[in-house]
Write a protein that holds these residues in place. Structure first.
Motif, PDB file in Angstrom:
ATOM      1  N   GLY A  28      42.813  47.500 -19.136  1.00  0.00           N
ATOM      2  CA  GLY A  28      41.727  47.064 -18.246  1.00  0.00           C
ATOM      3  C   GLY A  28      40.993  48.270 -17.676  1.00  0.00           C
ATOM      4  O   GLY A  28      39.752  48.316 -17.640  1.00  0.00           O
ATOM      5  N   LYS A  29      41.774  49.278 -17.273  1.00  0.00           N
ATOM      6  CA  LYS A  29      41.163  50.483 -16.667  1.00  0.00           C
ATOM      7  C   LYS A  29      40.299  51.231 -17.679  1.00  0.00           C
ATOM      8  O   LYS A  29      39.168  51.608 -17.393  1.00  0.00           O
ATOM      9  CB  LYS A  29      42.286  51.432 -16.187  1.00  0.00           C
ATOM     10  N   CYS A  30      40.851  51.441 -18.878  1.00  0.00           N
ATOM     11  CA  CYS A  30      40.105  52.293 -19.809  1.00  0.00           C
ATOM     12  C   CYS A  30      38.972  51.549 -20.511  1.00  0.00           C
ATOM     13  O   CYS A  30      38.200  52.162 -21.246  1.00  0.00           O
ATOM     14  CB  CYS A  30      41.027  52.971 -20.810  1.00  0.00           C
ATOM     15  N   SER A  31      38.869  50.253 -20.300  1.00  0.00           N
ATOM     16  CA  SER A  31      37.724  49.561 -20.899  1.00  0.00           C
ATOM     17  C   SER A  31      36.631  49.311 -19.866  1.00  0.00           C
ATOM     18  O   SER A  31      35.560  48.781 -20.211  1.00  0.00           O
ATOM     19  CB  SER A  31      38.172  48.258 -21.544  1.00  0.00           C
ATOM     20  N   ALA A  32      36.895  49.698 -18.634  1.00  0.00           N
ATOM     21  CA  ALA A  32      35.884  49.480 -17.591  1.00  0.00           C
ATOM     22  C   ALA A  32      34.643  50.292 -17.949  1.00  0.00           C
ATOM     23  O   ALA A  32      34.749  51.456 -18.368  1.00  0.00           O
ATOM     24  CB  ALA A  32      36.432  49.911 -16.237  1.00  0.00           C
ATOM     25  N   GLY A  33      33.485  49.666 -17.831  1.00  0.00           N
ATOM     26  CA  GLY A  33      32.239  50.397 -18.090  1.00  0.00           C
ATOM     27  C   GLY A  33      31.828  50.398 -19.552  1.00  0.00           C
ATOM     28  O   GLY A  33      30.759  50.908 -19.882  1.00  0.00           O
ATOM     29  N   LEU A  34      32.642  49.828 -20.432  1.00  0.00           N
ATOM     30  CA  LEU A  34      32.232  49.768 -21.847  1.00  0.00           C
ATOM     31  C   LEU A  34      31.352  48.530 -22.036  1.00  0.00           C
ATOM     32  O   LEU A  34      31.843  47.431 -22.247  1.00  0.00           O
ATOM     33  CB  LEU A  34      33.452  49.670 -22.767  1.00  0.00           C
ATOM     34  N   GLU A  35      30.061  48.740 -21.923  1.00  0.00           N
ATOM     35  CA  GLU A  35      29.143  47.591 -21.905  1.00  0.00           C
ATOM     36  C   GLU A  35      28.699  47.160 -23.295  1.00  0.00           C
ATOM     37  O   GLU A  35      28.194  46.055 -23.471  1.00  0.00           O
ATOM     38  CB  GLU A  35      27.868  47.967 -21.129  1.00  0.00           C
ATOM     39  N   ASP A  36      28.880  48.045 -24.271  1.00  0.00           N
ATOM     40  CA  ASP A  36      28.267  47.776 -25.578  1.00  0.00           C
ATOM     41  C   ASP A  36      29.265  47.271 -26.610  1.00  0.00           C
ATOM     42  O   ASP A  36      29.014  47.323 -27.799  1.00  0.00           O
ATOM     43  CB  ASP A  36      27.621  49.070 -26.085  1.00  0.00           C
ATOM     44  N   ARG A  37      30.441  46.836 -26.177  1.00  0.00           N
ATOM     45  CA  ARG A  37      31.444  46.356 -27.134  1.00  0.00           C
ATOM     46  C   ARG A  37      32.362  45.346 -26.460  1.00  0.00           C
ATOM     47  O   ARG A  37      32.440  45.319 -25.231  1.00  0.00           O
ATOM     48  CB  ARG A  37      32.260  47.533 -27.678  1.00  0.00           C
TER      49      ARG A  37
END
Ligand code: PEP
Length: 251
Positions: A28-37
Protein backbone atom coordinates in the motif's frame (compact mmCIF):
# COMPACT_ATOMS: atom_id res chain seq x y z
CA UNK A 1 -4.35 2.62 -28.16
CA UNK A 2 -2.86 3.36 -24.74
CA UNK A 3 -3.73 0.69 -22.21
CA UNK A 4 -3.38 1.33 -18.49
CA UNK A 5 -0.68 -0.99 -17.07
CA UNK A 6 -1.81 -3.52 -14.49
CA UNK A 7 0.55 -5.23 -12.05
CA UNK A 8 -0.94 -8.13 -10.14
CA UNK A 9 0.55 -10.25 -7.38
CA UNK A 10 -0.61 -13.82 -6.73
CA UNK A 11 0.27 -14.89 -3.22
CA UNK A 12 -0.86 -18.48 -3.86
CA UNK A 13 -0.96 -20.59 -0.66
CA UNK A 14 1.30 -18.33 1.35
CA UNK A 15 0.94 -15.95 4.30
CA UNK A 16 -0.55 -16.17 7.75
CA UNK A 17 -2.82 -13.33 8.82
CA UNK A 18 0.09 -11.43 10.34
CA UNK A 19 2.44 -11.87 7.32
CA UNK A 20 -0.34 -10.84 4.97
CA UNK A 21 -1.19 -7.64 6.83
CA UNK A 22 2.47 -6.61 7.00
CA UNK A 23 3.05 -7.32 3.31
CA UNK A 24 -0.16 -5.54 2.27
CA UNK A 25 0.78 -2.48 4.31
CA UNK A 26 4.19 -2.29 2.57
CA UNK A 27 2.59 -2.64 -0.85
CA UNK A 28 0.00 0.00 0.00
CA UNK A 29 2.81 2.39 0.92
CA UNK A 30 4.94 1.85 -2.15
CA UNK A 31 2.02 2.15 -4.54
CA UNK A 32 0.86 5.46 -3.13
CA UNK A 33 1.01 8.15 -5.80
CA UNK A 34 1.17 5.73 -8.73
CA UNK A 35 -1.59 7.33 -10.76
CA UNK A 36 -0.87 5.84 -14.16
CA UNK A 37 -1.20 2.13 -13.39
CA UNK A 38 -3.35 -0.37 -11.50
CA UNK A 39 -2.12 -2.71 -8.79
CA UNK A 40 -3.99 -5.82 -7.66
CA UNK A 41 -3.07 -8.44 -5.12
CA UNK A 42 -4.61 -11.88 -4.81
CA UNK A 43 -4.11 -13.18 -1.27
CA UNK A 44 -5.46 -16.49 0.05
CA UNK A 45 -9.15 -16.43 1.06
CA UNK A 46 -8.26 -16.71 4.75
CA UNK A 47 -6.63 -13.27 4.76
CA UNK A 48 -8.53 -11.53 2.00
CA UNK A 49 -10.76 -9.49 4.25
CA UNK A 50 -7.86 -8.34 6.48
CA UNK A 51 -5.78 -7.45 3.43
CA UNK A 52 -8.66 -5.46 1.93
CA UNK A 53 -9.03 -3.67 5.24
CA UNK A 54 -5.32 -2.77 5.38
CA UNK A 55 -5.50 -1.51 1.79
CA UNK A 56 -8.67 0.53 2.23
CA UNK A 57 -8.07 4.03 0.87
CA UNK A 58 -4.99 2.91 -1.10
CA UNK A 59 -5.05 2.41 -4.85
CA UNK A 60 -4.42 -1.34 -4.57
CA UNK A 61 -7.34 -3.63 -5.44
CA UNK A 62 -7.86 -7.09 -4.01
CA UNK A 63 -8.60 -10.23 -6.03
CA UNK A 64 -9.40 -13.81 -5.12
CA UNK A 65 -7.38 -16.69 -6.56
CA UNK A 66 -10.47 -18.41 -7.94
CA UNK A 67 -14.23 -17.88 -7.89
CA UNK A 68 -17.47 -19.86 -8.07
CA UNK A 69 -20.20 -18.94 -10.57
CA UNK A 70 -23.05 -19.28 -8.09
CA UNK A 71 -24.10 -16.80 -5.47
CA UNK A 72 -24.42 -19.30 -2.63
CA UNK A 73 -25.20 -22.93 -1.96
CA UNK A 74 -23.76 -26.39 -1.57
CA UNK A 75 -20.32 -25.84 -3.14
CA UNK A 76 -17.94 -26.96 -0.41
CA UNK A 77 -14.53 -25.36 -0.74
CA UNK A 78 -15.66 -22.56 -3.06
CA UNK A 79 -16.37 -18.88 -2.51
CA UNK A 80 -18.95 -16.82 -4.35
CA UNK A 81 -18.68 -13.43 -6.04
CA UNK A 82 -21.01 -11.96 -3.41
CA UNK A 83 -18.81 -13.32 -0.62
CA UNK A 84 -15.72 -11.92 -2.32
CA UNK A 85 -17.29 -8.49 -2.76
CA UNK A 86 -18.44 -8.42 0.85
CA UNK A 87 -14.84 -9.10 1.92
CA UNK A 88 -13.52 -6.21 -0.20
CA UNK A 89 -12.51 -8.01 -3.40
CA UNK A 90 -13.24 -6.75 -6.91
CA UNK A 91 -11.35 -9.15 -9.18
CA UNK A 92 -10.67 -12.88 -9.47
CA UNK A 93 -7.93 -15.00 -11.00
CA UNK A 94 -9.52 -17.73 -13.11
CA UNK A 95 -7.89 -20.65 -14.91
CA UNK A 96 -4.48 -20.33 -13.28
CA UNK A 97 -2.25 -23.15 -14.51
CA UNK A 98 -2.07 -24.60 -11.00
CA UNK A 99 -5.87 -24.89 -11.00
CA UNK A 100 -5.77 -26.47 -14.48
CA UNK A 101 -2.92 -28.86 -13.75
CA UNK A 102 -3.14 -29.81 -10.08
CA UNK A 103 -6.90 -29.56 -9.65
CA UNK A 104 -7.83 -30.63 -13.20
CA UNK A 105 -10.06 -27.65 -13.91
CA UNK A 106 -11.12 -27.96 -17.54
CA UNK A 107 -12.21 -25.44 -20.17
CA UNK A 108 -15.91 -25.84 -19.36
CA UNK A 109 -15.43 -25.24 -15.63
CA UNK A 110 -13.14 -22.28 -16.24
CA UNK A 111 -15.66 -20.81 -18.68
CA UNK A 112 -18.39 -21.17 -16.06
CA UNK A 113 -16.21 -19.25 -13.60
CA UNK A 114 -15.49 -16.49 -16.14
CA UNK A 115 -19.15 -16.05 -17.04
CA UNK A 116 -20.15 -16.12 -13.35
CA UNK A 117 -17.54 -13.53 -12.35
CA UNK A 118 -18.77 -11.22 -15.10
CA UNK A 119 -22.40 -11.71 -14.12
CA UNK A 120 -21.54 -10.37 -10.67
CA UNK A 121 -19.48 -7.45 -11.96
CA UNK A 122 -16.05 -8.77 -11.00
CA UNK A 123 -12.91 -8.27 -13.10
CA UNK A 124 -11.85 -11.72 -14.31
CA UNK A 125 -8.10 -12.19 -14.72
CA UNK A 126 -8.30 -15.09 -17.13
CA UNK A 127 -5.06 -17.12 -17.21
CA UNK A 128 -3.83 -19.19 -20.13
CA UNK A 129 -0.53 -20.71 -21.18
CA UNK A 130 1.17 -23.68 -22.77
CA UNK A 131 3.31 -26.37 -21.13
CA UNK A 132 6.92 -26.98 -22.13
CA UNK A 133 5.94 -30.11 -24.02
CA UNK A 134 3.32 -28.16 -25.98
CA UNK A 135 5.82 -25.42 -26.82
CA UNK A 136 8.46 -27.92 -27.88
CA UNK A 137 6.01 -29.66 -30.15
CA UNK A 138 5.06 -26.34 -31.78
CA UNK A 139 1.56 -26.33 -30.34
CA UNK A 140 1.73 -23.02 -28.46
CA UNK A 141 -0.64 -21.05 -30.68
CA UNK A 142 -3.07 -23.95 -31.04
CA UNK A 143 -3.25 -24.40 -27.25
CA UNK A 144 -3.61 -20.69 -26.57
CA UNK A 145 -6.38 -20.41 -29.16
CA UNK A 146 -8.24 -23.38 -27.68
CA UNK A 147 -7.96 -22.01 -24.13
CA UNK A 148 -9.23 -18.59 -25.23
CA UNK A 149 -12.07 -19.80 -27.44
CA UNK A 150 -13.33 -22.27 -24.83
CA UNK A 151 -12.68 -20.07 -21.79
CA UNK A 152 -14.40 -17.03 -23.29
CA UNK A 153 -17.33 -18.87 -24.89
CA UNK A 154 -20.53 -16.87 -24.49
CA UNK A 155 -18.75 -13.73 -23.29
CA UNK A 156 -20.27 -10.64 -24.93
CA UNK A 157 -18.42 -7.66 -26.37
CA UNK A 158 -19.73 -5.60 -23.50
CA UNK A 159 -18.41 -8.07 -20.91
CA UNK A 160 -15.05 -8.18 -22.67
CA UNK A 161 -14.54 -4.54 -21.62
CA UNK A 162 -13.91 -5.80 -18.07
CA UNK A 163 -11.76 -8.79 -19.00
CA UNK A 164 -8.05 -9.07 -18.30
CA UNK A 165 -6.08 -11.88 -19.95
CA UNK A 166 -2.87 -13.23 -18.40
CA UNK A 167 -0.51 -15.19 -20.62
CA UNK A 168 1.53 -17.44 -18.36
CA UNK A 169 3.64 -20.09 -20.06
CA UNK A 170 3.51 -22.99 -17.60
CA UNK A 171 7.22 -23.70 -18.06
CA UNK A 172 8.03 -20.21 -16.80
CA UNK A 173 5.88 -20.26 -13.65
CA UNK A 174 7.90 -20.61 -10.48
CA UNK A 175 10.85 -22.01 -12.41
CA UNK A 176 13.02 -18.91 -12.64
CA UNK A 177 12.86 -19.31 -16.46
CA UNK A 178 11.23 -16.25 -17.97
CA UNK A 179 10.00 -16.23 -21.53
CA UNK A 180 12.24 -13.90 -23.49
CA UNK A 181 10.66 -10.57 -24.30
CA UNK A 182 10.41 -11.70 -27.94
CA UNK A 183 8.70 -14.99 -27.03
CA UNK A 184 6.23 -13.20 -24.76
CA UNK A 185 5.51 -10.42 -27.26
CA UNK A 186 4.90 -12.96 -30.03
CA UNK A 187 2.20 -14.74 -28.03
CA UNK A 188 0.66 -11.49 -26.78
CA UNK A 189 0.36 -10.25 -30.37
CA UNK A 190 -1.25 -13.56 -31.33
CA UNK A 191 -3.77 -13.24 -28.48
CA UNK A 192 -4.64 -9.69 -29.51
CA UNK A 193 -5.18 -10.74 -33.12
CA UNK A 194 -7.37 -13.62 -31.95
CA UNK A 195 -9.47 -11.27 -29.80
CA UNK A 196 -10.01 -9.12 -32.86
CA UNK A 197 -11.23 -12.15 -34.84
CA UNK A 198 -13.51 -13.31 -32.01
CA UNK A 199 -14.85 -9.90 -30.94
CA UNK A 200 -13.84 -6.64 -32.63
CA UNK A 201 -10.83 -4.38 -33.08
CA UNK A 202 -11.73 -2.04 -30.22
CA UNK A 203 -11.88 -4.97 -27.81
CA UNK A 204 -8.57 -6.35 -29.06
CA UNK A 205 -6.99 -2.91 -28.73
CA UNK A 206 -8.31 -2.19 -25.27
CA UNK A 207 -7.96 -5.58 -23.52
CA UNK A 208 -5.07 -5.71 -21.11
CA UNK A 209 -2.87 -8.76 -21.62
CA UNK A 210 -0.52 -9.47 -18.71
CA UNK A 211 2.58 -11.61 -18.85
CA UNK A 212 3.27 -14.03 -16.00
CA UNK A 213 6.14 -16.41 -15.41
CA UNK A 214 9.11 -15.55 -13.19
CA UNK A 215 8.68 -11.79 -13.51
CA UNK A 216 11.32 -10.17 -11.32
CA UNK A 217 12.70 -6.69 -10.65
CA UNK A 218 15.45 -7.29 -13.19
CA UNK A 219 13.26 -8.32 -16.12
CA UNK A 220 10.07 -6.31 -15.60
CA UNK A 221 11.23 -3.21 -17.45
CA UNK A 222 12.14 -5.00 -20.68
CA UNK A 223 8.93 -7.05 -20.62
CA UNK A 224 6.82 -3.94 -20.02
CA UNK A 225 8.53 -2.20 -22.93
CA UNK A 226 6.93 -4.66 -25.40
CA UNK A 227 4.03 -3.19 -27.35
CA UNK A 228 1.49 -5.89 -26.46
CA UNK A 229 2.52 -6.53 -22.84
CA UNK A 230 0.27 -4.44 -20.62
CA UNK A 231 1.22 -5.71 -17.22
CA UNK A 232 2.47 -8.60 -15.16
CA UNK A 233 1.02 -11.37 -13.03
CA UNK A 234 3.67 -12.09 -10.43
CA UNK A 235 3.94 -15.10 -8.11
CA UNK A 236 7.15 -15.60 -6.12
CA UNK A 237 8.38 -12.02 -6.36
CA UNK A 238 5.02 -10.71 -5.11
CA UNK A 239 5.71 -12.21 -1.69
CA UNK A 240 8.64 -9.92 -1.07
CA UNK A 241 7.68 -6.30 -0.50
CA UNK A 242 10.90 -4.88 -1.92
CA UNK A 243 10.72 -6.96 -5.11
CA UNK A 244 7.03 -6.38 -5.73
CA UNK A 245 7.40 -2.65 -5.05
CA UNK A 246 10.18 -2.49 -7.64
CA UNK A 247 7.98 -4.39 -10.10
CA UNK A 248 4.99 -2.10 -9.67
CA UNK A 249 7.30 0.87 -10.04
CA UNK A 250 8.59 -0.45 -13.39
CA UNK A 251 9.92 2.19 -15.73
C1 PEP B 1 2.02 -17.11 -11.06
O1 PEP B 1 1.79 -17.80 -10.09
O2 PEP B 1 1.05 -16.67 -11.69
C2 PEP B 1 3.39 -16.83 -11.43
C3 PEP B 1 3.61 -16.20 -12.55
O3 PEP B 1 4.39 -17.25 -10.58
P1 PEP B 1 5.96 -16.85 -10.65
O4 PEP B 1 6.04 -15.36 -10.81
O5 PEP B 1 6.52 -17.31 -9.34
O6 PEP B 1 6.54 -17.56 -11.83
Amino acid sequence: MKRRPLLAGNWKMHTTVMDACELAAEIGKCSAGLEDRDVIIAPPYTVLSEVAHVLQGSNVLVASQNICWEDKGAFTGEISPTMLKSAGGTAALIGHSERRQIFHEDHALINQRVVGALRFGLIPIFCIGETLEERESDKTFEIIEEQIREGLAGVSIDDMKKMVVAYEPVWAIGTGKTASKEQAQEVHAFIRALLEKMFEKDIADSTRILYGGSVKPDNVDELMAQPDIDGALVGGAALNAESFCRIINFT
